[in-house]
Scaffold this motif. Structure first.
Motif, PDB file in Angstrom:
ATOM      1  N   LEU A   1       0.870  -1.178   0.000  1.00 34.58           N
ATOM      2  CA  LEU A   1       0.000   0.000   0.000  1.00 34.58           C
ATOM      3  C   LEU A   1       0.902   1.221   0.000  1.00 34.58           C
ATOM      4  O   LEU A   1       1.583   1.498   0.980  1.00 34.58           O
ATOM      5  CB  LEU A   1      -0.897  -0.008   1.245  1.00 34.58           C
TER       6      LEU A   1
ATOM      7  N   GLU B   1      -5.283   5.493   3.058  1.00 31.28           N
ATOM      8  CA  GLU B   1      -5.114   4.229   3.773  1.00 31.28           C
ATOM      9  C   GLU B   1      -6.444   3.781   4.395  1.00 31.28           C
ATOM     10  O   GLU B   1      -6.796   2.610   4.354  1.00 31.28           O
ATOM     11  CB  GLU B   1      -4.056   4.374   4.861  1.00 31.28           C
TER      12      GLU B   1
ATOM     13  N   ARG C   1       2.806  -1.241   4.293  1.00 32.62           N
ATOM     14  CA  ARG C   1       2.744   0.175   3.946  1.00 32.62           C
ATOM     15  C   ARG C   1       4.061   0.675   3.377  1.00 32.62           C
ATOM     16  O   ARG C   1       5.125   0.297   3.842  1.00 32.62           O
ATOM     17  CB  ARG C   1       2.442   1.004   5.203  1.00 32.62           C
TER      18      ARG C   1
END
Lengths: 414, 350
Positions: free
Chosen positions: A34, A50, A73
């Motif tokens: 992500l 997010e 992340r």
């Protein structure tokens, strides 16, 4: 430096601190990268992106086809090189096979170019919306289920010319690919309707002091079109208010986003009544949107209404998971996964989404106006919906290509 | 680096020769006259064509001045600390940002902006004091380690502030009576029906400029006319001699560090009210103060003022007239200064 007890202790401690991240990797889990802006001027936007992505993951109960989903992340600061660095880290160190992101326009173009060097990895756009991420020289493994910045402007130019009666408009926008795309989308309609744009100001991203820019805007324009995001928009708007600005505003998609509407300060008065267009509308009362908002609000620190970044990342993540479901959670054959992505057509909180041959989304766009909501929050009220806008804005593809790549100078109608 | 400093430079800068001096004075008068004409006169069309409009040009100049005021507030603390302690405190930007956040919290809780400004000054001065006593005093005389440690502090501080205040953009609300715009007695245009259009300018920004000038003058007076200022200047020139003559240099150092840090905190609230507060501001203002003191000369208050003026004006004029390359202008000034006068405009050769 002598090796003392204290130095040794420090060394041990710092080693211990880096350990847990290695121990966390699980067997059988599907790793999805992500990539969003968790630092710099666009931090708030990245955090909301997010939230959107996590809303999609939660909707699947954290697993797909029996495999647990592990989100890794990666953080960028909205600059292309930081986005590529974060993407490289996710792909080359963490070994993700699917990456959702990035957030901002130039980042999208840079990640698309990086995608070409990583044919085994599938990239799904977060919310970056520059035209040429998918339109010119696209990458086979880069998919965009959110629409681009020119598509987001559908309906706005015609609306302000016909309904608001603005005939000449000055633009203020950041100096990079996404605002170029937004201005292009706005002017495509506005100039076509007969309007003129005598002055365009391009300001560096992250600029703080807009008073000089504000002073340089001609006095005789009917309105000012502002395509700035996050902190930049807040700075511009508050200084415009301080400078006693009188011309009404027209908003780019992220100028009157929730990230700006919820910020503290005296922006309220100048924001109310500002028309804008984008992929979301806060007062959308369709069943699908309302349930999305409820889901979204379960995440930490959620805004009163999801921003378009949350929306973009939600749709990207959802597409990634839907395609995974179709392949039974199997990523060993990237071609099969991409096939599933390319043929995906699904109902989102904002209507049907499908891809064109450049892997760019065709979706509904909303025209909105800022109003005060029932609980005192500012929200974007839905005025009209333009359904199934494609990347060429309904113009023939070759004709559209002939308009040239978006830039500071293109388009122009002084 | 030698131990001699540059603060004494403010006392006098003997002219190198009357002819050269006269040329400069003549040049200055000429520029002044042109500027006065540009402010007073109705602009002819050809000038409008070059400089967009009188309003745009004058606003850019005024903005440059007010931005310079802000830069000066941040950079003066930076240069003061460097001048006395040879300590390049790269956490100075963090002090600015922390001051802005603290000021925001105090101002919103008490509802009084002035308490916010005062509170931030005191709070950040205390933080500076603690930093000096706990960290920098232990590394005295070790420039490289001090610099590296201060970078470390700034990185940790940035993440801690992000954790506490998140990535949002905060706006510190000024009292109602100093927000909004006022009309300056400068005519920018004449409408076709004969009414005059006056230049409108945000009142608050003029106040920023005023505060910066007042603090600059106060600093100069303190340094040059008081006993404490004398001690500081003596410390800049020769630390050992000062301590040998019975002054506790550590008190002086701690006091100056606290003052410099407090000024950064104060600038944080003032800047956060004029512009906004968001993560990343720390680096921006650190960079700005570095450029300002490099151009102005490390360790000189007058230098910081001149540097801030140049950089502030360059930034705003660049933004209006060539936005794409405006950023470069700041660094061109720095490069030219380093090439012609490596020690900075008011700096002494080290």
């Amino acid at each position: 430096m002598r090796i003392t007890k204290r130095n040794l202790l420090a060394l041990t401690l710092s080693t211990a601190l880096t350990l847990p991240s290695i121990a966390l990797a699980q067997d059988g889990a599907i790793k999805i990268g992500l990539l969003a802006t968790f630092e710099g001027a666009f931090t708030v936007l990245g955090e909301d992106g997010e939230r959107g992505a996590m809303t999609a993951v939660n909707e699947f109960g954290g697993e797909v086809a029996g495999h647990e989903i592990e989100i890794i992340r990666g953080s960028s600061d909205a600059s292309p090189d930081s986005a590529v660095r974060a993407a490289r880290k996710l792909v080359e160190q963490d070994g993700v096979k699917v990456l959702v992101g990035p957030l901002s326009g130039d980042e999208g173009i840079a990640v698309k170019d990086y995608a070409k060097t990583q044919p085994d990895v599938t990239f799904i756009n977060g919310s970056s919306a520059a035209q040429d991420t998918t339109f010119r020289d696209p990458a086979d493994n880069f998919f965009r289920f959110s629409t681009d910045g020119a598509q987001w402007m559908a309906g706005l130019g015609t609306y302000v010319y016909n309904e608001k009666g603005y005939q000449s408009v000055a633009t203020v926008a950041e100096d990079y690919s996404f605002p170029y795309t937004q201005v292009f989308g706005f002017m495509a309609e506005f100039c076509n309707a007969g309007g003129t744009v005598p002055s365009k100001s391009w300001v560096p991203i992250g600029n703080k002091d807009y008073s000089s820019v504000i002073a340089a805007i001609p006095d005789d324009v009917d309105a000012i079109y502002v395509a700035l995001g996050g902190a930049d928009a807040v700075n511009f708007l508050s200084q415009y208010q301080q400078a006693g600005g009188e011309a009404p505003l027209i908003g780019g998609s992220i100028t009157v986003d929730q990230t700006v509407l919820t910020s503290e300060g005296r922006l309220r008065d100048i924001l109310i009544g500002t028309p804008a267009a984008g992929p979301t509308a806060d007062t959308n009362d369709s069943e699908a949107w309302l349930s999305f908002v409820d889901e979204y609000k379960n995440t930490d620190g959620a805004f009163p209404s999801p921003s378009l970044f949350a929306h973009g990342y939600y749709i990207g993540m959802k597409a990634a998971l839907l395609a995974l479901e179709e392949t039974g959670g199997d990523l060993s054959d990237p071609a099969a996964y991409r096939e599933a992505l390319a043929n995906l057509e699904f109902e989102t909180p904002t209507g049907k989404v499908s891809l064109d041959e450049n892997r760019n989304a065709i979706a509904d766009i909303y025209l909105t106006e800022v109003v005060e909501g029932p609980d005192g929050n500012l929200v974007n009220k839905l005025i009209q919906t333009t359904s199934q806008v494609n990347q060429t804005l309904g113009i023939d593809k070759e004709e559209f290509r002939a308009l040239g790549a978006v830039s500071r100078e293109n388009p122009s109608c002084p | 680096m030698s131990e001699t400093g540059n603060l004494r430079d403010d006392l006098s800068n003997p002219p190198k020769g009357p002819t050269r001096n006269q040329i400069w004075v003549g040049f200055g008068v000429l520029v002044g006259l042109v500027l006065i004409w540009m402010i007073v006169a109705q602009w002819p069309d050809w000038l409008d064509a070059i400089l967009i409009s009188k309003k745009a040009f004058l606003s850019a100049i005024l903005n440059g001045l007010t931005l310079a005021g802000l830069y000066f507030l941040v950079a003066s603390g930076f240069t003061l600390i460097f001048g006395l302690m040879r300590n390049v405190n790269l956490a100075h930007g963090s002090l600015y940002l922390l001051g802005a956040y603290v000021g925001y919290e105090i101002a919103t809780r008490t509802g009084n902006w002035f308490i916010g400004v005062g509170g931030a000054f005191i709070a950040i001065a205390l933080v500076g004091l603690i930093m000096q006593i706990l960290v920098f005093r232990r590394l005295e005389g070790d420039d490289l380690r001090q610099t590296l440690v201060s970078i470390g502090i700034s990185i940790v501080a940035a993440d801690l502030m992000l954790a506490v205040w998140s990535g949002g953009t905060y706006q510190i609300l000024t009292p109602e009576w100093i927000s909004g715009a006022i009309k300056l007695p400068v005519v920018t245009a004449e409408r076709s029906n004969g009414t005059l259009v006056f230049l409108k300018y945000p009142l608050y920004r003029l106040i920023v400029l005023g505060v910066a000038v007042a603090i600059g003058v106060a600093l100069w007076l303190t340094l040059n006319k008081t006993r404490i200022g004398m001690m500081i200047r003596a410390g800049v020139d020769d630390r050992e001699m000062l301590s040998a003559s019975g002054v506790n240099v550590h008190y002086v150092f701690a006091g100056v560090f606290a003052l410099g840090a407090g000024l950064a905190g104060l600038a944080g609230v003032i800047g956060g009210s004029a512009l906004s507060v968001a993560p990343g501001e720390d680096i921006r203002y650190l960079l700005a103060s570095l450029v300002v003191v490099i151009v102005g000369g490390m360790g000189s208050i007058t230098g910081a003022a001149i540097g801030a003026l140049l950089i502030g004006l360059a930034e705003q004029i660049g933004l209006v007239y060539f936005p794409t390359y405006g950023v470069v202008l700041t660094f061109v000034i720095m490069v030219v200064t380093l090439a012609i006068r490596p020690e900075g405009i008011m700096g002494k050769r080290l």
